[in-house]
Every structure is written in structure tokens, then in C-alpha cells.
Design a protein around this motif. Structure first.
Motif, PDB file in Angstrom:
ATOM      1  N   UNK A   1       0.843  -1.195   0.000  1.00  0.00           N
ATOM      2  CA  UNK A   1       0.000   0.000   0.000  1.00  0.00           C
ATOM      3  C   UNK A   1       0.878   1.246   0.000  1.00  0.00           C
ATOM      4  N   UNK A   2       0.528   2.179  -0.858  1.00  0.00           N
ATOM      5  CA  UNK A   2       1.206   3.474  -0.858  1.00  0.00           C
ATOM      6  C   UNK A   2       0.139   4.535  -0.629  1.00  0.00           C
ATOM      7  N   UNK A   3       0.279   5.272   0.428  1.00  0.00           N
ATOM      8  CA  UNK A   3      -0.721   6.308   0.724  1.00  0.00           C
ATOM      9  C   UNK A   3      -0.136   7.684   0.415  1.00  0.00           C
ATOM     10  N   UNK A   4      -1.034   8.604   0.075  1.00  0.00           N
ATOM     11  CA  UNK A   4      -0.653   9.999  -0.214  1.00  0.00           C
ATOM     12  C   UNK A   4       0.559  10.053  -1.137  1.00  0.00           C
ATOM     13  N   UNK A   5       0.430   9.453  -2.312  1.00  0.00           N
ATOM     14  CA  UNK A   5       1.547   9.299  -3.249  1.00  0.00           C
ATOM     15  C   UNK A   5       2.255  10.614  -3.528  1.00  0.00           C
ATOM     16  N   UNK A   6       3.557  10.517  -3.687  1.00  0.00           N
ATOM     17  CA  UNK A   6       4.379  11.649  -4.087  1.00  0.00           C
ATOM     18  C   UNK A   6       5.098  11.293  -5.385  1.00  0.00           C
ATOM     19  N   UNK A   7       5.539  12.315  -6.110  1.00  0.00           N
ATOM     20  CA  UNK A   7       6.193  12.050  -7.402  1.00  0.00           C
ATOM     21  C   UNK A   7       7.434  11.183  -7.215  1.00  0.00           C
ATOM     22  N   UNK A   8       8.044  11.270  -6.055  1.00  0.00           N
ATOM     23  CA  UNK A   8       9.242  10.450  -5.790  1.00  0.00           C
ATOM     24  C   UNK A   8       8.915   8.969  -5.607  1.00  0.00           C
ATOM     25  N   UNK A   9       7.629   8.635  -5.511  1.00  0.00           N
ATOM     26  CA  UNK A   9       7.237   7.228  -5.434  1.00  0.00           C
ATOM     27  C   UNK A   9       7.251   6.566  -6.810  1.00  0.00           C
ATOM     28  N   UNK A  10       7.385   7.338  -7.846  1.00  0.00           N
ATOM     29  CA  UNK A  10       7.401   6.774  -9.209  1.00  0.00           C
ATOM     30  C   UNK A  10       8.534   5.767  -9.357  1.00  0.00           C
ATOM     31  N   UNK A  11       8.298   4.823 -10.238  1.00  0.00           N
ATOM     32  CA  UNK A  11       9.311   3.793 -10.479  1.00  0.00           C
ATOM     33  C   UNK A  11       8.636   2.451 -10.663  1.00  0.00           C
ATOM     34  N   UNK A  12       9.420   1.399 -10.538  1.00  0.00           N
ATOM     35  CA  UNK A  12       8.886   0.041 -10.683  1.00  0.00           C
ATOM     36  C   UNK A  12       8.980  -0.653  -9.332  1.00  0.00           C
ATOM     37  N   UNK A  13       7.888  -1.276  -8.934  1.00  0.00           N
ATOM     38  CA  UNK A  13       7.834  -2.003  -7.666  1.00  0.00           C
ATOM     39  C   UNK A  13       7.841  -3.500  -7.970  1.00  0.00           C
ATOM     40  N   UNK A  14       8.789  -4.185  -7.352  1.00  0.00           N
ATOM     41  CA  UNK A  14       8.929  -5.622  -7.535  1.00  0.00           C
ATOM     42  C   UNK A  14       8.652  -6.345  -6.227  1.00  0.00           C
ATOM     43  N   UNK A  15       8.033  -7.510  -6.352  1.00  0.00           N
ATOM     44  CA  UNK A  15       8.032  -8.443  -5.229  1.00  0.00           C
ATOM     45  C   UNK A  15       8.892  -9.626  -5.637  1.00  0.00           C
ATOM     46  N   UNK A  16       9.452 -10.284  -4.656  1.00  0.00           N
ATOM     47  CA  UNK A  16      10.329 -11.420  -4.934  1.00  0.00           C
ATOM     48  C   UNK A  16      10.264 -12.381  -3.766  1.00  0.00           C
ATOM     49  N   UNK A  17      10.378 -13.652  -4.096  1.00  0.00           N
ATOM     50  CA  UNK A  17      10.359 -14.695  -3.075  1.00  0.00           C
ATOM     51  C   UNK A  17      11.696 -15.415  -3.106  1.00  0.00           C
ATOM     52  N   UNK A  18      12.262 -15.612  -1.931  1.00  0.00           N
ATOM     53  CA  UNK A  18      13.548 -16.295  -1.829  1.00  0.00           C
ATOM     54  C   UNK A  18      13.337 -17.799  -1.879  1.00  0.00           C
ATOM     55  N   UNK A  19      14.092 -18.441  -2.769  1.00  0.00           N
ATOM     56  CA  UNK A  19      13.986 -19.892  -2.914  1.00  0.00           C
ATOM     57  C   UNK A  19      15.380 -20.449  -3.179  1.00  0.00           C
ATOM     58  N   UNK A  20      15.914 -21.176  -2.211  1.00  0.00           N
ATOM     59  CA  UNK A  20      17.237 -21.799  -2.377  1.00  0.00           C
ATOM     60  C   UNK A  20      18.302 -20.792  -2.778  1.00  0.00           C
ATOM     61  N   UNK A  21      18.473 -19.768  -1.967  1.00  0.00           N
ATOM     62  CA  UNK A  21      19.513 -18.763  -2.144  1.00  0.00           C
ATOM     63  C   UNK A  21      19.309 -17.858  -3.346  1.00  0.00           C
TER      64      UNK A  21
END
Lengths: 110, 107
Positions: free
Chosen positions: B73-93
């Protein structure tokens, strides 16, 4: 103080050349990684070293050779560069799960 | 291996808006992380959140491991929040990455 640093930041070279990218971390982490990010922003693990030993070697052409002279450094050497090698290469380190990334090296092969 | 899907792929919002980014997993979640890649390319770790909820300023993340998803969740967005958001799961290093959500915050 930069935690994970990479040099150079930009690298433009001709096809067929050999080049190296250096990575250093001052966090005291045991594990270091190399990732490739393509033009569509997709991130893919290439290599992982733990205490200077290779633990992950994904399907990467053998033109790519990582070298870890000590726990704080993981360098990437690329032989016979090809157009498809153009990408941003990220180094990262971790102690446990959380990974910390370097600023990236943008490689352009002409 | 585990598959990671992120939605939406793109999101354009006005400054001040709130947003929710989603990450779905094909397998059990044990070491989920959220990252932000800013427009200059720098990747920053936002949260390590294998389960539950964490908050850091205007950002918060929730992982429901039993249902194999996580929300940022991102609340009260600012221009500095721009970009790409990634999620990642750790699996065997190694981290298995989603394709990212590209967020553009307009002033």
C-alpha cells in the motif's frame, strides 16, 4: 558510505570484446549475487557466491565468468560480447534474506 | 519452480492518491520481499515480509501466506514514489522476481 558499489556505471563496447564489471560490498555479508535486467525490466539471477564459493550458476553462457577474490568482492568477466548481452547488470549482497543492490552497470554492445 | 505474478502491470495516479499493488504466488511464501526501483535504476529493499503487516511511513505491506499473496500500500503518493515495484520470493539462495508494477505519479 556506499554499501554495494559497482564499476563502471556505464560500459559501451563493440561486439567480440572482453570486458569486466567489478563489485564490492562493505557490509560484511557472506553472500553476493549477479543479476541481469533486460530492457523489459525483468530481473534474472545469474550467479550467487557464498563465502567465495559458487552456489548458484543459472543457465548463463560460459562466456560469463564470475570471480570472487575475497568475500567482499564479486567480479563479472564477459568474453566475446554479443548484442544480446546489452542490459543492466546488478550486483547484490546479503546476510540472511534481505538483499542489498549496487547501482547497476549499463552495458551497451554495439 | 515458484511463479510470481504482479498486478497491475502499470499504474498512473495523481499526486496524493493511494494505491495498492498485488503479488500472487504459485507456491508457499516464506521470505517475501518488496523492492522499489527508482527512475534512475537504483533498487531499494522496502520490506522483508514473510507474513503479517509492516509499515514504514506512507508505505505498508501485508502478506497472507496461507492465501499466497502480498499487498503493498502506498498512501498519499508523491512524485518520488514513481518507479517500478517488484516483489520477490527467496527460494534456495535465489530471489524469484515478479515482472513488476510500473507506477507513475503525476504532479
Amino acid at each position: 558510505d556506499t554499501a554495494v558499489s559497482q564499476t563502471p556505471k556505464y560500459l559501451v563496447t563493440q561486439m567480440g570484446n572482453d570486458k569486466s564489471i567489478k563489485c564490492e560490498q562493505n557490509l560484511g555479508h557472506d553472500t553476493m549475487y549477479w543479476y541481469k535486467q533486460d530492457s523489459k525490466k525483468f530481473l534474472k539471477i545469474m550467479f550467487s557466491y557464498n563465502n567465495k564459493e559458487l552456489i548458484i550458476n543459472e543457465t548463463v553462457p560460459n562466456r560469463f565468468s564470475p570471480k570472487s577474490p575475497d568475500k567482499a568482492h564479486l567480479n563479472l568477466h564477459i568474453n566475446s560480447l554479443e548484442l544480446g548481452d546489452s542490459a543492466v547488470y546488478f550486483c547484490a549482497s546479503s546476510q540472511g534474506v534481505t538483499q542489498y543492490f549496487g547501482p547497476g552497470t549499463r552495458l551497451t554492445v554495439l | 519452480g515458484i511463479q510470481v505474478e504482479q498486478s497491475p502491470p502499470d499504474l498512473i495516479l495523481q499526486e496524493g492518491a493511494n494505491s495498492t499493488l498485488r503479488c500472487n504466488f504459485s507456491d508457499s511464501v516464506n521470505n517475501l520481499q518488496w523492492f522499489h526501483q527508482n527512475p534512475w535504476g537504483q533498487l531499494i529493499n522496502l520490506f522483508y515480509i514473510p507474513s503479517g503487516t509492516k509499515q514504514n511511513g506512507r508505505l505498508s505491506a501485508t502478506t497472507v501466506a496461507t492465501e499466497r499473496y502480498s499487498l503493498l500500500y502506498i498512501s498519499s503518493s508523491q512524485t518520488t514514489d514513481s518507479g517500478v515495484y517488484f516483489c520477490a520470493e527467496d527460494s534456495n539462495y535465489q530471489l524469484i522476481w515478479g515482472a513488476g508494477t510500473k507506477l507513475i505519479i503525476k504532479p
